[in-house]
Design a protein around this motif. Structure first.
Motif, PDB file in Angstrom:
ATOM      1  N   GLY A   1       0.611  -1.241   0.532  1.00 31.07           N
ATOM      2  CA  GLY A   1      -0.329  -0.495  -0.064  1.00 31.07           C
ATOM      3  C   GLY A   1       1.031   1.551   0.180  1.00 31.07           C
ATOM      4  N   ILE A   2       1.963   1.005   0.275  1.00 28.82           N
ATOM      5  CA  ILE A   2       2.349   2.590   0.571  1.00 28.82           C
ATOM      6  C   ILE A   2       3.300   2.623  -0.997  1.00 28.82           C
ATOM      7  CG2 ILE A   2       4.849   3.145   1.809  1.00 28.82           C
ATOM      8  CD1 ILE A   2       4.014   2.299   4.484  1.00 28.82           C
ATOM      9  N   LYS A   3       3.978   1.620  -0.194  1.00 27.52           N
ATOM     10  CA  LYS A   3       4.451   1.741  -1.905  1.00 27.52           C
ATOM     11  C   LYS A   3       3.885   2.127  -3.114  1.00 27.52           C
ATOM     12  CE  LYS A   3       7.597  -1.935  -1.428  1.00 27.52           C
ATOM     13  NZ  LYS A   3       9.217  -1.103  -1.457  1.00 27.52           N
ATOM     14  N   ARG A   4       2.693   1.852  -3.739  1.00 23.08           N
ATOM     15  CA  ARG A   4       1.849   2.302  -4.152  1.00 23.08           C
ATOM     16  C   ARG A   4       1.105   3.520  -4.268  1.00 23.08           C
ATOM     17  NH1 ARG A   4      -3.136  -2.670  -5.499  1.00 23.08           N
ATOM     18  NH2 ARG A   4      -3.635  -0.785  -6.973  1.00 23.08           N
ATOM     19  N   ARG A   5       0.875   3.809  -3.446  1.00 28.18           N
ATOM     20  CA  ARG A   5       0.692   5.423  -2.933  1.00 28.18           C
ATOM     21  C   ARG A   5       1.920   5.929  -3.311  1.00 28.18           C
ATOM     22  NH1 ARG A   5      -2.047   3.038   1.282  1.00 28.18           N
ATOM     23  NH2 ARG A   5      -0.085   3.390   2.736  1.00 28.18           N
ATOM     24  N   LEU A   6       2.796   5.777  -2.620  1.00 24.08           N
ATOM     25  CA  LEU A   6       4.617   6.971  -3.451  1.00 24.08           C
ATOM     26  C   LEU A   6       4.537   6.868  -4.775  1.00 24.08           C
ATOM     27  CD1 LEU A   6       7.552   7.977  -3.010  1.00 24.08           C
ATOM     28  CD2 LEU A   6       7.893   5.175  -3.433  1.00 24.08           C
ATOM     29  N   PHE A   7       4.046   5.813  -5.884  1.00 25.89           N
ATOM     30  CA  PHE A   7       4.281   5.741  -7.343  1.00 25.89           C
ATOM     31  C   PHE A   7       3.077   6.875  -7.749  1.00 25.89           C
ATOM     32  CE2 PHE A   7       7.697   2.276  -6.141  1.00 25.89           C
ATOM     33  CZ  PHE A   7       8.453   2.780  -6.889  1.00 25.89           C
ATOM     34  N   GLU A   8       1.742   5.911  -7.189  1.00 22.85           N
ATOM     35  CA  GLU A   8       1.416   7.369  -7.708  1.00 22.85           C
ATOM     36  C   GLU A   8       1.239   8.857  -7.926  1.00 22.85           C
ATOM     37  OE1 GLU A   8      -2.449   5.587  -6.047  1.00 22.85           O
ATOM     38  OE2 GLU A   8      -2.433   3.472  -6.823  1.00 22.85           O
ATOM     39  N   ALA A   9       1.781   8.811  -6.425  1.00 27.71           N
ATOM     40  CA  ALA A   9       2.621  10.727  -6.236  1.00 27.71           C
ATOM     41  C   ALA A   9       3.089  10.412  -7.413  1.00 27.71           C
ATOM     42  CB  ALA A   9       2.752  10.980  -4.778  1.00 27.71           C
ATOM     43  N   LEU A  10       4.837   9.466  -7.612  1.00 28.11           N
ATOM     44  CA  LEU A  10       5.617   9.983  -8.425  1.00 28.11           C
ATOM     45  C   LEU A  10       4.696  10.237  -9.843  1.00 28.11           C
ATOM     46  CD1 LEU A  10       8.419   7.605  -6.996  1.00 28.11           C
ATOM     47  CD2 LEU A  10       8.256  10.687  -6.978  1.00 28.11           C
ATOM     48  N   GLU A  11       4.435   9.956 -10.229  1.00 25.04           N
ATOM     49  CA  GLU A  11       3.228   9.753 -11.709  1.00 25.04           C
ATOM     50  C   GLU A  11       3.089  11.544 -11.881  1.00 25.04           C
ATOM     51  OE1 GLU A  11       2.095   6.523 -14.293  1.00 25.04           O
ATOM     52  OE2 GLU A  11       1.303   6.946 -12.135  1.00 25.04           O
TER      53      GLU A  11
ATOM     54  N   LEU B   1      10.965   4.069 -13.516  1.00 23.36           N
ATOM     55  CA  LEU B   1      10.179   4.599 -12.144  1.00 23.36           C
ATOM     56  C   LEU B   1      10.469   2.763 -11.370  1.00 23.36           C
ATOM     57  CD1 LEU B   1       6.463   6.027 -11.870  1.00 23.36           C
ATOM     58  CD2 LEU B   1       8.916   6.797 -11.231  1.00 23.36           C
ATOM     59  N   ALA B   2      11.103   2.894 -10.901  1.00 26.20           N
ATOM     60  CA  ALA B   2      11.729   0.977 -10.403  1.00 26.20           C
ATOM     61  C   ALA B   2      11.555   0.837  -8.785  1.00 26.20           C
ATOM     62  CB  ALA B   2      13.119   1.152 -11.021  1.00 26.20           C
TER      63      ALA B   2
ATOM     64  N   GLU C   1       1.728  -6.513  -9.388  1.00 32.51           N
ATOM     65  CA  GLU C   1       0.895  -5.535  -8.676  1.00 32.51           C
ATOM     66  C   GLU C   1       0.977  -4.279  -8.101  1.00 32.51           C
ATOM     67  OE1 GLU C   1      -1.161  -6.238  -3.780  1.00 32.51           O
ATOM     68  OE2 GLU C   1       0.546  -7.303  -4.664  1.00 32.51           O
ATOM     69  N   LEU C   2       1.706  -3.667  -8.012  1.00 33.10           N
ATOM     70  CA  LEU C   2       2.687  -2.422  -7.766  1.00 33.10           C
ATOM     71  C   LEU C   2       2.147  -1.506  -8.490  1.00 33.10           C
ATOM     72  CD1 LEU C   2       6.124  -2.820  -5.162  1.00 33.10           C
ATOM     73  CD2 LEU C   2       3.522  -2.034  -4.534  1.00 33.10           C
ATOM     74  N   ALA C   3       2.114  -2.149  -9.366  1.00 36.45           N
ATOM     75  CA  ALA C   3       1.402  -0.803 -10.968  1.00 36.45           C
ATOM     76  C   ALA C   3       0.163  -1.155 -11.271  1.00 36.45           C
ATOM     77  CB  ALA C   3       2.615  -1.385 -12.574  1.00 36.45           C
ATOM     78  N   ALA C   4      -0.544  -1.345 -10.818  1.00 38.13           N
ATOM     79  CA  ALA C   4      -1.957  -1.916 -11.049  1.00 38.13           C
ATOM     80  C   ALA C   4      -2.379  -0.280 -11.451  1.00 38.13           C
ATOM     81  CB  ALA C   4      -2.562  -2.366  -9.765  1.00 38.13           C
ATOM     82  N   GLY C   5      -2.661   0.923  -9.886  1.00 35.05           N
ATOM     83  CA  GLY C   5      -2.323   2.011 -10.561  1.00 35.05           C
ATOM     84  C   GLY C   5      -2.215   2.768 -11.000  1.00 35.05           C
ATOM     85  N   LEU C   6      -1.275   2.638 -11.648  1.00 32.58           N
ATOM     86  CA  LEU C   6      -0.327   3.780 -12.795  1.00 32.58           C
ATOM     87  C   LEU C   6      -1.342   3.925 -13.678  1.00 32.58           C
ATOM     88  CD1 LEU C   6       2.886   2.424 -11.613  1.00 32.58           C
ATOM     89  CD2 LEU C   6       1.936   4.166 -10.355  1.00 32.58           C
ATOM     90  N   LYS C   7      -1.393   5.579 -14.291  1.00 33.86           N
ATOM     91  CA  LYS C   7      -1.682   5.429 -15.942  1.00 33.86           C
ATOM     92  C   LYS C   7      -1.290   4.968 -16.686  1.00 33.86           C
ATOM     93  CE  LYS C   7      -3.311   9.930 -13.709  1.00 33.86           C
ATOM     94  NZ  LYS C   7      -3.768  11.285 -13.707  1.00 33.86           N
ATOM     95  N   HIS C   8       0.921   4.974 -16.100  1.00 32.22           N
ATOM     96  CA  HIS C   8       1.387   4.348 -17.579  1.00 32.22           C
ATOM     97  C   HIS C   8       2.421   3.919 -16.596  1.00 32.22           C
ATOM     98  CE1 HIS C   8       0.368   7.873 -19.489  1.00 32.22           C
ATOM     99  NE2 HIS C   8       0.899   8.663 -17.981  1.00 32.22           N
ATOM    100  N   PRO C   9       2.126   1.976 -16.640  1.00 30.53           N
ATOM    101  CA  PRO C   9       2.401   1.169 -15.629  1.00 30.53           C
ATOM    102  C   PRO C   9       3.950   0.717 -16.944  1.00 30.53           C
ATOM    103  CG  PRO C   9       0.509   0.586 -17.410  1.00 30.53           C
ATOM    104  CD  PRO C   9       1.134   1.726 -16.955  1.00 30.53           C
ATOM    105  N   GLY C  10       3.560   0.746 -18.044  1.00 36.37           N
ATOM    106  CA  GLY C  10       4.819   0.081 -18.876  1.00 36.37           C
ATOM    107  C   GLY C  10       6.105   1.027 -18.468  1.00 36.37           C
ATOM    108  N   ARG C  11       6.649   1.893 -17.548  1.00 44.97           N
ATOM    109  CA  ARG C  11       7.730   2.323 -17.492  1.00 44.97           C
ATOM    110  C   ARG C  11       8.464   2.057 -16.175  1.00 44.97           C
ATOM    111  NH1 ARG C  11       7.204   8.533 -15.836  1.00 44.97           N
ATOM    112  NH2 ARG C  11       5.592   8.297 -14.777  1.00 44.97           N
ATOM    113  N   PHE C  12       7.144   0.982 -15.429  1.00 41.38           N
ATOM    114  CA  PHE C  12       7.817   0.697 -14.283  1.00 41.38           C
ATOM    115  C   PHE C  12       8.204  -0.690 -13.504  1.00 41.38           C
ATOM    116  CE2 PHE C  12       6.392  -1.518 -10.028  1.00 41.38           C
ATOM    117  CZ  PHE C  12       7.141  -0.242  -9.610  1.00 41.38           C
TER     118      PHE C  12
END
Length: 514
Positions: A99-109, A118-119, A129-140
């Motif tokens: 949960g913490i990691k997903r919120r972090l990457f969503e903010a970074l986007e 993003l790594a 799973e960590l990339a599931a909520g991202l708008k651009h998961p291809g770069r993760f």
């Protein structure tokens, strides 16, 4: 696809030990580096710690003074995520909480540029799973460094289900340019190292639970016969029983509780009792000022047989015939039957094959060795029916060869052999499922956990059917699926057989044209 330019900024989120280590690697590779942490003071402390390490490297002559001063000027902290806007790569090394990691990457986007990679440095969570909520998961993707990051060369470059191959390739080339040894891996539980390494711990714990041998003896056999740098009991005490058991349980759960990855009840009891290893003062072994070293079982001296007969092809143990002759034991060889070493008292000495000694009239099993000439210890397995004379002759034989001998219980597959066979099987299965190449798995296991050989290298050395046959026999004696050889291992042996037949046919044709 090229590596990230040295002129671009690399950011690390998380100022702990791992974050500092990754920051140091990128910094000494020539990048400007920013460290961010939710606690700005910790980020500043992280920068100071990296600068101090660089300064000490220069003081010891390991880094040019001018290069050190330049590096010190290129690292700083970012009090907020917005300070990372210009980064070309952001690597996360925060707490292992999805949960913490997903919120972090969503903010970074919402902060970084579209071309920023993003790594995550996660060792146990799903990259997909960590990339599931991202708008651009291809770069993760995952960049799993091993601790301490500045010293250990291996980096697992993990592609999630949605990772763009170009992004993974850019990350791979970047890490390679940093002087690391990257390996490509699909997003699978445990990635490469933590997936493939499970049998190294699990089989040792199983032998212990089966009352086959004590921890000190099992560790000694794996070190002195198998060539592993550290035994699993000693190693898990160093890692922490809670940490190691949590990884095992996570992989087991992620594979829908496959019997291949079943955790150890004995290790669970250690964790429940608070015996977590060195950090708690007691694990498998006691630690502290008054702790006594645990001594492996070593057999008393016995007289070596004057002569033996080698029946059939000893396969991986073929070198023993030469060693026995060098030691003054008369060796007679016969091609028919076997494979085993016939002892004077009519007993037989047999390489571990997944069967048990109790099945036969008078048999002593001996364990696999990485190198029988260099091995300093050999394990022997006997049953209640094994005659005293046969055991004494077997012990004396290996002692004459300069080996310490550990006698263990009647455990099918023994210690080294069953461990290596399981490592080979998991590797074959992983390759067949597209997790990684055999070459990358071998590299990962040698560099990540310091194995003497990669599993595919073991397979090539031992022969195409060795692991399959041993596991097949083990599965018959210990049903339930844990030891059932994979379809991939079966196919691997069959394909190798076809290649051998084709090579033999070609050789015959060549002879016919001479």
């Amino acid at each position: 696809m090229t590596a990230i330019e040295r002129s671009r900024t690399v950011a690390v989120v998380g100022a702990g030990t791992m974050g500092q280590g990754i920051a140091q690697v990128a910094l000494l590779a020539g990048h400007r580096v920013l460290i961010h942490d939710i606690d700005a003071a910790l980020a500043a402390d992280g920068v100071a710690a990296v600068r101090d390490r660089v300064e000490r490297m220069a003081a010891k002559g390991r880094l040019d003074r001018a290069e050190a001063e330049d590096a010190i000027d290129r690292i700083g902290s970012a009090p907020t995520l917005t300070g990372l806007a210009g980064a070309a790569l952001v690597i996360e090394a925060v707490v292992e909480d999805a949960g913490i990691k997903r919120r972090l990457f969503e903010a970074l986007e919402g902060v970084v540029a579209p071309d920023c990679l993003l790594a995550t440095n996660t060792s146990s969570l799903s990259v997909t799973e960590l990339a599931a909520g991202l708008k651009h998961p291809g770069r993760f993707l995952g960049l799993h460094f091993f601790n301490p990051a500045p010293l250990l060369p291996l980096v697992e470059v993990v592609s999630g289900f949605a990772t763009d191959p170009a992004a993974a390739e850019r990350a791979y080339r970047t890490v390679l340019g940093w002087g690391k040894t990257p390996v490509r891996c699909a997003d699978t539980p445990g990635f490469i190292v933590n997936r493939i390494a499970r049998p190294f711990y699990a089989e040792a714990f199983a032998v212990y639970e089966e009352q086959g041998a004590d921890p000190a003896t099992i560790d000694a056999v794996l070190r002195e016969s198998g060539g592993f740098k550290m035994g699993p009991f000693q190693l898990t005490d160093l890692i922490g029983q809670d940490v190691n058991e949590a990884v095992t349980r996570s992989v087991w759960e992620s594979f829908f509780r496959s019997p291949k990855f079943t955790p150890s009840l004995a290790q669970r009891r250690l964790v429940q009792s608070g015996r977590l290893g060195r950090k708690s003062g007691h694990g498998w072994f006691p630690y502290g000022q008054d702790a006594q070293d645990q001594v492996p079982h070593t057999a008393a001296p016995e007289e070596a047989p004057a002569e033996v007969t080698v029946v059939g092809d000893l396969g991986p143990a073929a070198e023993l015939a030469e060693l026995m002759e060098e030691a003054g034991i008369a060796v007679t060889a016969t091609e028919h039957g076997g494979p085993y070493i016939q002892l004077p008292g009519e007993g037989q000495l047999v390489l571990a094959d997944g069967k048990t000694s109790v099945e036969f009239a008078d048999v002593v099993y001996f364990d696999l060795a990485l190198d029988y000439r260099e091995a300093t210890r050999i394990a022997l397995s006997v049953s209640e029916d094994t005659s005293e004379r046969t055991l004494a002759e077997a012990v004396g034989l290996f002692q004459r060869l300069g080996k310490r001998v550990s006698v263990i219980g009647d455990v099918p597959g023994m210690i080294v052999a069953r461990t290596v066979a399981m490592l080979i099987d998991l590797t074959a299965d992983a390759v067949a499922r597209g997790v990684a190449s055999a070459e990358d798995i071998d590299t990962a296991m040698r560099l990540g956990v310091n194995y003497p050989l990669g599993p595919a290298e073991w397979h090539d050395r031992l022969g195409r059917d060795w692991a399959y046959d041993l596991l097949h026999h083990l599965d018959e004696r210990c049903p339930g699926g844990r030891y059932a050889p994979s379809l991939a291992l079966f196919k691997l042996g069959y394909a190798a057989g076809e290649e051998d037949e084709a090579a033999d046919a070609a050789a015959d044709d060549a002879e016919g044209t001479e």
